[in-house]
Scaffold this motif. Structure first.
Motif, PDB file in Angstrom:
ATOM      1  N   ALA A 145      -4.885   1.510   6.840  1.00 30.53           N
ATOM      2  CA  ALA A 145      -4.187   0.606   5.913  1.00 30.53           C
ATOM      3  C   ALA A 145      -3.543  -0.555   6.659  1.00 30.53           C
TER       4      ALA A 145
ATOM      5  N   LEU B 276      -0.927  -1.097  -4.305  1.00 27.67           N
ATOM      6  CA  LEU B 276      -2.175  -0.367  -4.111  1.00 27.67           C
ATOM      7  C   LEU B 276      -1.828   1.088  -3.820  1.00 27.67           C
TER       8      LEU B 276
ATOM      9  N   SER C  55      -5.611  -3.717   7.639  1.00 25.46           N
ATOM     10  CA  SER C  55      -6.095  -4.602   6.578  1.00 25.46           C
ATOM     11  C   SER C  55      -6.050  -6.059   7.024  1.00 25.46           C
TER      12      SER C  55
ATOM     13  N   VAL D 230       0.107  -7.170   4.191  1.00 24.85           N
ATOM     14  CA  VAL D 230       0.366  -5.858   3.599  1.00 24.85           C
ATOM     15  C   VAL D 230       1.652  -5.268   4.155  1.00 24.85           C
TER      16      VAL D 230
ATOM     17  N   ALA E 232      -8.138  -4.044   0.812  1.00 25.76           N
ATOM     18  CA  ALA E 232      -6.965  -4.481   0.052  1.00 25.76           C
ATOM     19  C   ALA E 232      -7.138  -5.907  -0.448  1.00 25.76           C
TER      20      ALA E 232
ATOM     21  N   ILE F 219       0.866  -1.178   0.000  1.00 31.19           N
ATOM     22  CA  ILE F 219       0.000   0.000   0.000  1.00 31.19           C
ATOM     23  C   ILE F 219       0.903   1.229   0.000  1.00 31.19           C
TER      24      ILE F 219
ATOM     25  N   VAL G 193       3.042  -1.099   4.219  1.00 27.73           N
ATOM     26  CA  VAL G 193       2.589   0.260   3.943  1.00 27.73           C
ATOM     27  C   VAL G 193       3.819   1.146   3.809  1.00 27.73           C
TER      28      VAL G 193
END
Length: 378
Positions: free
Chosen positions: A63, A128, A66, A71, A141, A45, A73
């Protein structure tokens, strides 16, 4: 005007109101919220941030919350002069990286440069790209990544639910969803490879990393101020599929704080949107006749200035226009007040576009986030 001319004008209003009504009905049936699937592939992300102290904490924490997919970030601090970097550092999550975006090279826009830099540091199979004012829901996501896997699309995007807390925002921001749902034939977009059918929302774009690299990424659109449109068309021109989803339940965004910010923001995007000598007269005909003129004809009819036949046609056009706005409002979870404001919102949108077109030759540049970028005379 003679009665026959007024009646013909009212009939044109009805016809031009019918086009977005039909397309919106088709598109609302075609666009669905994607369902998340548990995945093992990492989603990176990537959040470009320039003076986003008021937004960045909530955006980063959402974020990091998620679920269903791993993920990382990455926040690209683009020479912020506020507390953006300090706020990100204070989050303290091992999945979070704060990176400093290098100085802006000549010929680039700031967001494209920041996104390109972060993409080069990302490790995920999917990237993303997320604006700093977008709050993801926990499964967002995973949902857009699952949509990419199911459909084989190399780019998946959607319009988050737009928060509009002031009258000025309600007179501007809702046009995003109306134009997308009312004028882009989504089923054709999915069936045909034509780049002109490509569209995305720059607030939330997921791309396949390999395809992104193959097409040149943001470097290939480095001068663009409208990354949503340009990136989708870039992918499609290279033979990749792109897709749209209903994203109102996946994320929330407050783009602007008031009318002044909204006018400036939409003016920036207009340079690569409607505001061209060829396109804007057509859009003015479609939107002006279908959405703005009907209430004016009705008012004139009530004053006895237009014949009954024209009044009836204008009333049908207005009913169709407001029904379309109502359907879009329900689907995208917009405030109910946007429905009666719809004709005024369309008029404001056209005013922004014409202002940009008529001033373009004198201004020669678009300004955003304290930077000025040269624009084409188009």
């Amino acid at each position: 005007m003679t009665d026959s001319i007024l009646t013909a004008l009212a009939l044109l209003c009805l016809v031009t109101a019918l086009l977005p009504a039909v397309l919106a009905a088709v598109n609302l049936a075609a666009l669905r919220r994607p369902m998340p699937e548990t995945g093992t592939g990492l989603v990176s992300i990537l959040i470009p941030a320039r003076n986003e102290a008021g937004n960045i904490d909530a955006t980063v924490r959402a974020a990091l919350a998620s679920t269903s997919v791993p993920v990382e970030v990455i926040v690209g601090d683009d020479h912020s002069t506020d507390a953006t970097a300090e706020i990100v550092r204070a989050v303290g999550d091992p999945r979070l990286r704060l990176v400093s975006v290098p100085a802006l090279p000549e010929g680039w826009t700031g967001k494209n440069h920041a996104c390109s830099h972060m993409a080069g540091l990302a490790r995920g199979d999917h990237l993303l790209f997320l604006d700093a004012d977008v709050r993801l829901e926990a499964e967002a996501a995973a949902a857009v990544a699952a949509q990419a896997r199911r459909t084989g699309a190399a780019l998946v995007s959607g319009v988050p639910r737009q928060r509009t807390d002031t009258l000025g925002e309600m007179l501007t921001v809702p046009m995003i969803d109306f134009l997308l749902l009312g004028f882009l034939p989504v089923p054709l977009m999915r069936r045909l490879p034509d780049p002109s059918l490509g569209a995305a929302c720059g607030q939330l774009i997921l791309v396949d990393r390999a395809a992104y690299t193959a097409v040149g990424g943001h470097a290939a659109i480095r001068r663009s101020l409208h990354d949503g449109v340009r990136l989708a068309r870039l992918f499609r021109a290279a033979g990749y599929r792109t897709d749209l989803v209903a994203a109102a339940a996946l994320a929330t965004c407050r783009m602007y704080d008031g009318f002044t910010q909204a006018w400036a923001g939409f003016s920036k995007n207009a340079h690569e949107g409607m505001a061209t000598p060829r396109a804007l007269p057509v859009w003015t005909l479609l939107l002006g006749c279908g959405q703005v003129l009907p209430p004016l004809l009705i008012l004139a009819g009530l004053l006895g200035l237009v014949p009954a036949s024209a009044l009836a046609l204008a009333a049908l056009a207005l009913a169709l226009s407001l029904a379309t706005r109502t359907a879009v409002t329900v689907a995208v979870r917009a405030p109910w007040a946007t429905i009666p404001l719809h004709p005024a919102a369309v008029a404001v949108a056209l005013a922004i576009q014409w202002n940009v077109l008529l001033r373009r030759e004198r201004a020669g540049a678009a300004t955003w986030k304290g930077r000025s970028y040269p624009v084409s005379g188009g």
